[in-house]
Design an enzyme around this catalytic site. Structure first.
Site, PDB file in Angstrom:
ATOM      1  N   LYS A   1       0.839  -1.211   0.000  1.00 22.28           N
ATOM      2  CA  LYS A   1       0.000   0.000   0.000  1.00 22.28           C
ATOM      3  C   LYS A   1       0.871   1.256   0.000  1.00 22.28           C
ATOM      4  O   LYS A   1       0.640   2.186  -0.763  1.00 22.28           O
ATOM      5  CB  LYS A   1      -0.914   0.022   1.243  1.00 22.28           C
ATOM      6  CG  LYS A   1      -1.784  -1.208   1.405  1.00 22.28           C
ATOM      7  CD  LYS A   1      -2.677  -1.120   2.626  1.00 22.28           C
ATOM      8  CE  LYS A   1      -1.948  -1.058   3.948  1.00 22.28           C
ATOM      9  NZ  LYS A   1      -1.182  -2.273   4.308  1.00 22.28           N
TER      10      LYS A   1
ATOM     11  N   ARG B   1      -9.083   1.429   9.657  1.00 20.14           N
ATOM     12  CA  ARG B   1      -8.670   0.055   9.952  1.00 20.14           C
ATOM     13  C   ARG B   1      -9.705  -0.669  10.787  1.00 20.14           C
ATOM     14  O   ARG B   1      -9.517  -1.843  11.113  1.00 20.14           O
ATOM     15  CB  ARG B   1      -7.374   0.101  10.757  1.00 20.14           C
ATOM     16  CG  ARG B   1      -6.140  -0.314   9.993  1.00 20.14           C
ATOM     17  CD  ARG B   1      -4.997  -0.214  10.973  1.00 20.14           C
ATOM     18  NE  ARG B   1      -3.876  -0.989  10.596  1.00 20.14           N
ATOM     19  CZ  ARG B   1      -2.864  -0.532   9.875  1.00 20.14           C
ATOM     20  NH1 ARG B   1      -2.877   0.680   9.398  1.00 20.14           N
ATOM     21  NH2 ARG B   1      -1.841  -1.310   9.626  1.00 20.14           N
TER      22      ARG B   1
ATOM     23  N   ARG C   1      11.866  -6.322   4.063  1.00 19.24           N
ATOM     24  CA  ARG C   1      11.698  -4.859   3.953  1.00 19.24           C
ATOM     25  C   ARG C   1      12.815  -4.121   4.691  1.00 19.24           C
ATOM     26  O   ARG C   1      13.200  -4.485   5.792  1.00 19.24           O
ATOM     27  CB  ARG C   1      10.346  -4.445   4.532  1.00 19.24           C
ATOM     28  CG  ARG C   1      10.179  -2.936   4.550  1.00 19.24           C
ATOM     29  CD  ARG C   1       8.767  -2.489   4.669  1.00 19.24           C
ATOM     30  NE  ARG C   1       8.110  -2.937   5.882  1.00 19.24           N
ATOM     31  CZ  ARG C   1       6.818  -2.717   6.137  1.00 19.24           C
ATOM     32  NH1 ARG C   1       6.075  -2.074   5.265  1.00 19.24           N
ATOM     33  NH2 ARG C   1       6.284  -3.159   7.255  1.00 19.24           N
TER      34      ARG C   1
ATOM     35  N   ARG D   1      12.112  -2.323  10.351  1.00 14.56           N
ATOM     36  CA  ARG D   1      11.085  -1.789  11.248  1.00 14.56           C
ATOM     37  C   ARG D   1      10.899  -2.702  12.448  1.00 14.56           C
ATOM     38  O   ARG D   1      10.887  -3.920  12.287  1.00 14.56           O
ATOM     39  CB  ARG D   1       9.758  -1.662  10.483  1.00 14.56           C
ATOM     40  CG  ARG D   1       9.412  -0.229  10.138  1.00 14.56           C
ATOM     41  CD  ARG D   1       8.261  -0.118   9.207  1.00 14.56           C
ATOM     42  NE  ARG D   1       7.015  -0.690   9.710  1.00 14.56           N
ATOM     43  CZ  ARG D   1       5.842  -0.571   9.092  1.00 14.56           C
ATOM     44  NH1 ARG D   1       5.764   0.106   7.958  1.00 14.56           N
ATOM     45  NH2 ARG D   1       4.751  -1.113   9.581  1.00 14.56           N
TER      46      ARG D   1
ATOM     47  N   ARG E   1       0.050  -8.661  13.726  1.00 20.28           N
ATOM     48  CA  ARG E   1      -0.554  -7.692  12.796  1.00 20.28           C
ATOM     49  C   ARG E   1      -1.499  -8.391  11.825  1.00 20.28           C
ATOM     50  O   ARG E   1      -2.543  -7.855  11.472  1.00 20.28           O
ATOM     51  CB  ARG E   1       0.539  -6.934  12.033  1.00 20.28           C
ATOM     52  CG  ARG E   1       1.204  -5.873  12.903  1.00 20.28           C
ATOM     53  CD  ARG E   1       2.562  -5.484  12.383  1.00 20.28           C
ATOM     54  NE  ARG E   1       2.517  -4.839  11.091  1.00 20.28           N
ATOM     55  CZ  ARG E   1       3.556  -4.778  10.270  1.00 20.28           C
ATOM     56  NH1 ARG E   1       4.704  -5.325  10.608  1.00 20.28           N
ATOM     57  NH2 ARG E   1       3.447  -4.153   9.121  1.00 20.28           N
TER      58      ARG E   1
END
Ligand code: AP5
Length: 210
Positions: free
Chosen positions: A13, A88, A122, A155, A166
């Protein structure tokens, strides 16, 4: 153009929102980036939400809704905006209706297996939020940001336990938003599995048709 990018963690996203925002000269508003900015700068908000982000839980609705309402009231949002990571929950989506006029929601979908691969590879430039992937979207020099040459980081919520949390929070609290927007006739599906340029082309097609 008022857009929502909906989808599980790691679906791309943020990567796609950056490109669409640049093309259309509208702000990319990521609630995750706003929280991380505050955490990095040790603001009162940052101190309040740090442990929540690290655990993979959601920040309380009231706080998040107020933050987005204020942000959308700023001058640069008058031409439009992309919301990435908000809403969300159903409560957030209902609140958003009272201060925006969303006509297009893009729902990014891909398998859990690919999500885990994307999040584990990532790498992020801390101060700008620029995002890379060690295999699929590598920086020009390994471990360094393309623009500043500074070190890239992992992260804190991309650790395995946090990713698992998550994902379960996504299925419980965020996935029901697909039906919410489908019932309004404004949900568009994006297959987020192909490489970034292909995903971007499919988004451009949807935006040209809406
Ligand atoms: P947030 O920052 O919003 O995290 P997220 O939704 O989990 O999304 P991500 O940023 O992890 O993924 P993304 O879909 O943007 O993927 P990306 O483009 O980076 O939220 C973090 C936390 O903040 C939440 O857990 C919560 O605590 C809190 N929060 C935020 N909003 C909230 C709200 N509204 N209410 C309450 N709490 C809130 O891509 C991932 C990787 O894949 C990258 O390495 C990228 O290079 C690579 N990649 C991207 N596209 C492709 C592709 N097509 N092919 C191959 N690789 C790709």
């Amino acid at each position: 153009m008022q857009l929502i990018f909906l989808g599980p963690p790691g679906a791309g996203k943020g990567t796609m929102a950056t490109r669409v925002a640049d093309d259309h000269d509208i702000p990319h508003i990521s609630t995750g980036d706003i929280f991380r900015y505050n955490i990095n700068n040790k603001t009162a908000l940052g101190l309040q939400v740090k442990s929540i982000l690290d655990s993979g839980e959601l920040v309380p609705d009231g706080l998040t809704i107020d933050l987005v309402r204020d942000r959308l009231g700023q001058e640069d949002c008058s031409k439009g905006f992309i919301l990435d990571g908000f809403p969300r929950t159903i409560a957030q989506a209902e609140a958003l209706e009272s201060f925006s006029d969303i006509r297009c929601v893009l729902n990014f979908s891909l398998s859990d297996e690919i999500i885990v691969d994307r999040l584990s590879g990532r790498r992020v430039h801390k101060s700008s939020g620029r995002t890379y992937h060690v295999l699929h979207n590598p920086p020009k020099v390994s471990g360094k940001d393309d623009v500043t040459g500074e070190e890239l980081i992992v992260r804190s919520d991309d650790q395995v336990d946090s990713v698992r949390k998550r994902l379960s929070v996504y299925y419980e609290q965020t996935a029901p938003l697909k039906e919410f927007y489908q019932n309004k006739g404004i949900l568009h599906e994006v297959d987020a599995t192909p490489p970034p340029d292909e995903v971007y082309e499919s988004i451009k097609t949807i935006l040209a048709e809406t």
